[in-house]
Motif scaffolding. Structure first.
Motif, short mmCIF file in Angstrom:
data_model
loop_
_atom_site.label_atom_id
_atom_site.label_comp_id
_atom_site.label_asym_id
_atom_site.label_seq_id
_atom_site.Cartn_x
_atom_site.Cartn_y
_atom_site.Cartn_z
N LYS A 155 0.83 -1.21 0.00
CA LYS A 155 0.00 0.00 0.00
C LYS A 155 0.86 1.25 0.00
O LYS A 155 0.54 2.25 -0.66
CB LYS A 155 -0.94 0.00 1.21
CG LYS A 155 -1.93 1.16 1.21
CD LYS A 155 -2.75 1.20 2.47
CE LYS A 155 -3.69 2.40 2.47
NZ LYS A 155 -4.40 2.54 3.76
N LEU A 197 -14.47 5.55 -2.72
CA LEU A 197 -14.43 4.87 -1.43
C LEU A 197 -14.10 5.91 -0.37
O LEU A 197 -13.02 6.51 -0.38
CB LEU A 197 -13.37 3.76 -1.42
CG LEU A 197 -13.24 2.97 -0.11
CD1 LEU A 197 -14.53 2.21 0.20
CD2 LEU A 197 -12.06 2.02 -0.17
N VAL A 228 -13.26 6.71 3.41
CA VAL A 228 -12.70 5.98 4.55
C VAL A 228 -12.53 6.94 5.72
O VAL A 228 -12.06 8.07 5.55
CB VAL A 228 -11.32 5.38 4.18
CG1 VAL A 228 -10.75 4.60 5.34
CG2 VAL A 228 -11.44 4.50 2.95
N TYR A 258 -11.92 -4.79 -3.59
CA TYR A 258 -11.28 -3.64 -2.95
C TYR A 258 -10.71 -2.69 -3.99
O TYR A 258 -10.95 -1.48 -3.94
CB TYR A 258 -10.17 -4.13 -2.01
CG TYR A 258 -9.24 -3.03 -1.55
CD1 TYR A 258 -9.70 -2.02 -0.69
CD2 TYR A 258 -7.92 -2.98 -1.97
CE1 TYR A 258 -8.86 -1.01 -0.27
CE2 TYR A 258 -7.07 -1.97 -1.55
CZ TYR A 258 -7.55 -0.99 -0.71
OH TYR A 258 -6.72 0.03 -0.30
N TYR A 259 -9.98 -3.23 -4.96
CA TYR A 259 -9.39 -2.36 -5.98
C TYR A 259 -10.45 -1.79 -6.93
O TYR A 259 -10.29 -0.70 -7.48
CB TYR A 259 -8.28 -3.08 -6.75
CG TYR A 259 -6.95 -2.95 -6.05
CD1 TYR A 259 -6.25 -1.76 -6.08
CD2 TYR A 259 -6.42 -3.99 -5.31
CE1 TYR A 259 -5.05 -1.61 -5.41
CE2 TYR A 259 -5.21 -3.85 -4.63
CZ TYR A 259 -4.54 -2.64 -4.69
OH TYR A 259 -3.34 -2.50 -4.01
N ASN A 308 -11.90 1.05 -4.83
CA ASN A 308 -10.91 2.02 -4.38
C ASN A 308 -10.30 2.82 -5.53
O ASN A 308 -9.15 3.22 -5.47
CB ASN A 308 -9.81 1.29 -3.60
CG ASN A 308 -8.97 2.23 -2.77
OD1 ASN A 308 -9.49 3.16 -2.17
ND2 ASN A 308 -7.67 2.00 -2.73
N PRO A 330 -10.11 7.04 -3.65
CA PRO A 330 -10.34 7.05 -2.20
C PRO A 330 -10.37 8.47 -1.64
O PRO A 330 -9.63 9.34 -2.10
CB PRO A 330 -9.15 6.27 -1.65
CG PRO A 330 -8.07 6.44 -2.68
CD PRO A 330 -8.75 6.62 -4.01
N GLN A 367 -10.07 10.06 2.14
CA GLN A 367 -9.80 9.77 3.55
C GLN A 367 -10.26 10.95 4.40
O GLN A 367 -9.81 12.07 4.22
CB GLN A 367 -8.29 9.55 3.76
CG GLN A 367 -7.89 9.27 5.19
CD GLN A 367 -8.13 7.83 5.60
OE1 GLN A 367 -7.80 6.91 4.87
NE2 GLN A 367 -8.68 7.63 6.80
#
Length: 451
Positions: A93, A167, A169, A300-301, A304, A307, A309
């Motif tokens: 990551k 996504l 988060v 997930y990919y 994502n 993303p 945050q």
């Protein structure tokens, strides 16, 4: 001819299979490297557009070492590896790849992952090129001027007009649903529905019926046809809150919706095309969920792509005063109370608190204080005392079984001077077959040339 791709993979059969798949899909394979040293040479000579990268390679350097060099060159890459333990995924990551394929995989999965990776790369490149109007642009209900929050607002403004999956988060109470609604409101889909699905609140037995609908008689109690959330949102947006709570079998079906843009009702015999934009949110570490087998890496990919945050409130305390005054006005107006001020001492209390419940906790505190205050000014807040951990709780880190196993194997290797098999080897120390130990080492990312 599509893009030129370099394959960096030390297993010849796997590398050759990749070459066949990519060539069949129209890509030009510029070469195959089995080590970082060989890869550097081919990158310099052949100038690939993309690199497919295994993690464990021949020589002392890994694919992760090469990934850092590729980032410096701004050469996009995807990982292809059988190694999905948590330590490795965290290292992966950090290098910010455009995808991660788990061996073994189907040809179709590889091509879809490449398409997603190229899409993400194009978005990133276009974002760098565009002159983005820095938001002094306001988004209703998003309060604050801190750099961290302004970065979030900027990302919303950039991604909203596209159809890109988002996504969101962040910890509980940071405002993930507000961001999802903002993405919808700033998009071309604003005049259609945004349908909210709380994945954590759905009973497992009803998830597919809720998401995709069902036909009459498809199961006991299905007395009428039901239109699922995806059909309801056709032309609009589906917000999947707490996506990390979705069970694995439902994740497979969600992946199909994302890839094929179609659903099938339970008990139905035809596919239905749907045009929806997906915004998902989670307060979990999906990388950790992937490493522990609870979340599909391909999903997930796929989610994502872009993303966002959200920072916790303790990291943007400069916004606390603005938020507090916003909520004061909101709840004083709603309850028809003449409360217009918060004293400096009370504001200092708010600044010194760490807000484990984030913005939601602050909002509830202000609402409660408005109801309890008997003057026009709030002079003190009734804040909970910090919960102090015992020394034992705070000092001892609980490791996963995978981490414990990795540490144990490393100790055995150290005690046998790096020897794996034979008399005095680590396999003998651990009382397991040498081939079993080699397999575990590969899975856990332990170099076979460990000394």
């Amino acid at each position: 001819m599509k893009e030129k791709i370099l394959i960096v993979e030390d297993e010849f059969i796997v590398a050759n299979d990749l070459k066949i798949m990519l060539t069949k899909a129209g890509y030009q394979v510029t070469g195959i490297a089995s080590s970082v040293v060989q890869a550097r040479k081919l990158i310099s000579e052949r100038k690939p557009d993309w690199v497919l990268l295994d993690i464990m390679l021949k020589g002392d350097l890994t694919g992760i070492d090469l990934a850092w060099e590729l980032r410096e060159k701004k050469l996009p890459f995807l990982y292809i590896s059988a190694n999905t333990n948590q330590t490795t995924l965290e290292a992966v990551k950090e290098t910010q790849p455009y995808g991660f394929m788990v061996k073994p995989f189907r040809e179709r999965d590889l091509i879809v992952m490449l398409d997603i990776a190229k899409y993400r790369f194009d978005i990133e490149k276009n974002t760098e090129i565009q002159e983005i109007e820095k938001p002094n642009q306001q988004i209703d209900g998003i309060i604050g001027k801190s750099p961290l929050l302004q970065d979030v607002v900027e990302k919303v403004v950039v991604v909203a007009p596209t159809d890109t999956s988002v996504l969101v988060v962040g910890e509980s109470g940071t405002g993930k649903e507000k961001i999802a609604h903002s993405v919808h409101q700033f998009s071309d889909r604003r005049n259609r529905k945004i349908v909210v699905v709380n994945c954590a609140a759905l009973p497992h037995s009803l998830i597919e019926s809720e998401l995709f609908g069902h036909e009459r008689g498809s199961f006991t109690g299905a007395n009428t046809q039901r239109i699922g959330k995806f059909e309801q949102a056709d032309g609009g947006t589906v917000f999947l809150d707490e996506i990390g709570e979705l069970p694995l079998d439902s994740q497979v079906k969600l992946l199909r919706v994302l890839q094929e843009k179609e659903i099938e009702r339970l008990g139905g015999n035809k596919t239905i095309k749907v045009d929806v934009r997906i915004v998902a949110a989670t307060n979990r570490s999906l990388e950790k969920e992937v490493a522990e087998g609870r979340f599909r890496l391909d999903l997930y990919y796929r989610l994502n792509v872009f993303p966002i945050q959200l920072p916790p409130l303790r990291e943007r305390k400069e916004d606390i005063e603005l938020l507090a005054k916003y909520f004061l006005n909101k709840y004083a107006t709603a309850s028809k109370r003449n409360i217009t001020l918060i004293s400096d001492e009370a504001l200092l209390q708010l600044q010194q608190y760490d807000w484990p419940g984030n913005i939601r906790e602050l909002e509830h505190l202000i609402e409660r204080s408005v109801l309890l205050t008997r003057t026009t000014e709030i002079t003190q807040f009734d804040l909970p005392k910090a919960i102090e951990k015992t020394t034992e709780e705070s000092d001892v880190e609980i490791k996963s079984l995978e981490e414990i196993e990795r540490d144990h194997i490393l100790k055995a290797l150290k005690s046998s001077n790096g020897k794996v098999s034979g008399v005095g080897g680590a396999a003998e120390v651990l009382k397991i077959q040498a081939q079993t130990l080699y397999s575990k080492m590969k899975k856990l990312g332990i170099d076979k040339d460990y000394k």
